[in-house]
Design an enzyme around this catalytic site. Structure first.
Site, mmCIF file in Angstrom:
data_model
loop_
_atom_site.group_PDB
_atom_site.id
_atom_site.type_symbol
_atom_site.label_atom_id
_atom_site.label_comp_id
_atom_site.label_asym_id
_atom_site.label_seq_id
_atom_site.Cartn_x
_atom_site.Cartn_y
_atom_site.Cartn_z
ATOM 1 N N PHE A 138 -23.540 -12.136 -41.598
ATOM 2 C CA PHE A 138 -24.960 -11.694 -42.138
ATOM 3 C C PHE A 138 -25.274 -10.870 -43.447
ATOM 4 C CE2 PHE A 138 -28.872 -12.653 -43.894
ATOM 5 C CZ PHE A 138 -29.211 -13.926 -44.123
ATOM 6 N N ASP A 174 -21.269 -3.728 -45.342
ATOM 7 C CA ASP A 174 -23.068 -3.578 -45.115
ATOM 8 C C ASP A 174 -24.337 -3.273 -44.691
ATOM 9 O OD1 ASP A 174 -25.481 -4.886 -45.703
ATOM 10 O OD2 ASP A 174 -24.369 -6.961 -45.498
ATOM 11 N N LYS A 177 -34.215 -2.778 -45.972
ATOM 12 C CA LYS A 177 -34.345 -3.446 -44.703
ATOM 13 C C LYS A 177 -35.020 -1.693 -44.703
ATOM 14 C CE LYS A 177 -31.576 -6.670 -41.790
ATOM 15 N NZ LYS A 177 -33.177 -7.239 -42.071
HETATM 16 C C1 LIG Z 1 -26.771 -6.929 -42.343
HETATM 17 C C2 LIG Z 1 -27.454 -7.620 -43.336
HETATM 18 N N1 LIG Z 1 -26.925 -7.756 -45.312
HETATM 19 C C3 LIG Z 1 -27.537 -8.668 -46.116
HETATM 20 C C4 LIG Z 1 -29.568 -8.636 -45.849
HETATM 21 C C5 LIG Z 1 -30.315 -9.642 -46.081
HETATM 22 O O1 LIG Z 1 -31.321 -8.522 -46.784
HETATM 23 P P1 LIG Z 1 -32.689 -9.407 -47.295
HETATM 24 O O2 LIG Z 1 -33.126 -9.958 -46.635
HETATM 25 O O3 LIG Z 1 -32.995 -7.941 -47.645
HETATM 26 O O4 LIG Z 1 -31.880 -9.984 -48.321
HETATM 27 C C6 LIG Z 1 -29.590 -8.836 -43.415
HETATM 28 C C7 LIG Z 1 -30.398 -9.496 -43.618
HETATM 29 O O5 LIG Z 1 -31.017 -9.622 -42.357
HETATM 30 C C8 LIG Z 1 -28.531 -8.327 -43.661
HETATM 31 O O6 LIG Z 1 -29.279 -8.194 -41.638
#
Ligand SMILES: Cc1ncc(COP(=O)(O)O)c(C=O)c1O
Length: 393
Positions: free
Chosen positions: A135, A219, A248
């Site tokens: 994700f 990520d 986050k």
């Molecule tokens: C690993 C990862 N990358 C990116 C995102 C996207 O973040 P945002 O919701 O702040 O756009 C998330 C969201 O849960 C995530 O878990």
């Protein structure tokens, strides 16, 4: 009608229904505690999808925001401003040598990372490899890297994205060649079920990226900023990426996203290649800088590591564990509890009814991700509620 019911009614009339909701309106928080509109108290063991890394209303963050709000709000990135410099220096010093770009969210950080890899690689490197069950966010680029149900209804997405199984080195190796601009991977898969990498997986991914000249993007939107018991998740595995994404917890609950790119890659973003109007906004940057100050001053990253061991061990020893729990996994305060039930949503609901906020992902994996300021008595109380919730369903 109660205040809570009235607020929910107004919400349903005026906001788009794109989130599955639990019927609670939170009105106040303090550390790891929350109160709803009926003044009922809850233990927050989810921290708003990991955002509130220092809990609610941490005095140092309140102070940083208040001071910055009285000093300078927003000037735009054609000028320099001090809070974002301070924050970038902290990210580099806790992470690895490189340079930072700021945005507001995890998805935007992923977009920036994908674009940086593309422009660095030149026109021949058009493919990006991501993992099954990954994700990376809901904007179209990040969604193209995402696998699974978040894509439903939005295909065809961007061209050139390939998914291979997580933890499968031969499958990745088979797809690597000189057309790959980047491999993007979460050090621990978050939404996919808190899936751990096997011991040398990330090192093998690093080796393949080096061999084929592709950028390695970690990520770290979930795993960054102390949650796993290291400042960044990759530090558990002795592998440094070319580009790391953050979101986050970075803003402690305020919208801050970032990438950190090694110098060889960072130079490819030049004026006009990428940007973000409010990225590095002084108030958000000041709050984020205060997050790093508090983590360091209170030794909270090591605390997250120890608290995680305590919680995972305790959950494994629940009376109901043999019947209810298939596996407990995670790093630090990023914990997944895979249930034997096909659907763990009733456990989340039962916990909430008993005053504990947790979450479920991947249908039957409970996610337990409290802020790093939880106390030992709060953990014990949460464990007691969690055990009762698991037994009640
Ligand atoms: C690993 C990862 N990358 C990116 C995102 C996207 O973040 P945002 O919701 O702040 O756009 C998330 C969201 O849960 C995530 O878990």
């Amino acid at each position: 009608m109660s205040l809570q019911a009235e607020l929910i009614r107004r919400h349903e009339q005026s906001l788009i229904g794109n989130y599955g909701k639990l019927p609670v309106v939170f009105v106040r928080g303090d550390g790891a505690l929350l109160w709803d509109a009926a003044d009922r108290q809850y233990l927050d063991f989810f921290a708003g999808f990991g955002g509130s890394i220092l809990g609610h209303c941490h005095p140092a963050l309140v102070n940083a925001v208040r001071q910055q709000a009285q000093t300078l709000w927003h000037v735009g990135n054609q000028f320099y401003s001090e809070p974002q410099i301070r924050l970038a220096e902290q990210i580099v010093s806790k992470g690895f040598p490189g340079r930072v770009f700021f945005c507001h969210s995890g998805a935007e950080a992923v977009e920036a990372a994908l674009k940086l890899a593309r422009i660095s690689g030149g026109p021949a490197r058009t493919r990006t490899i991501a993992m099954l069950q990954a994700f990376h966010g809901r904007t179209m680029g990040a969604l193209s890297a995402t696998a699974g149900p978040a894509r439903n209804g939005f295909t065809p997405l961007l061209e050139g994205f390939i998914h291979v199984p997580f933890n499968d080195v031969p499958a990745l190796e088979a797809r690597m060649d000189a057309t790959v601009s980047a491999v993007i991977v979460e050090p621990v898969q978050g939404e996919g079920g808190v899936n751990m990498p096997s011991e040398d997986y990330l090192q093998q991914v690093r080796r393949l990226c080096d061999r084929h000249g592709a950028a390695l993007i970690f990520d770290e939107v979930w795993t960054g900023v102390g949650r796993t018991g290291r400042y960044f998740g990759h530090q558990h595995y002795g592998v440094v990426p070319d580009i790391m994404t953050l979101g986050k917890a970075l803003g402690g609950g305020l919208p801050v996203g970032a990438i950190l790119a090694r110098p060889r890659w960072a130079v490819f973003f030049q004026p006009t290649t990428h940007g973000c109007t409010l990225g590095g906004n002084p108030i958000c940057a000041a709050a984020a800088a205060a997050v790093f100050d508090v983590l360091e001053r209170q030794n909270l990253v090591e605390y997250a590591r120890q608290a995680g061991v305590f919680l995972r061990d305790a959950i494994k020893n629940f009376r109901c564990a043999p019947r209810r729990i298939a596996q407990v996994r995670g790093l630090g305060l990023f914990i997944g509890v895979e249930m034997t039930l096909p659907d763990a949503a009733p456990v989340v609901r039962a916990a909430l009814d008993h005053g504990l906020v947790i979450n479920v992902t991947h249908k039957n994996v409970l996610r337990i991700c409290p802020s790093l300021v939880i106390t030992r008595p709060q953990m014990e109380q949460a464990l007691d509620i969690l055990q009762r919730a698991m037994e009640s369903v």
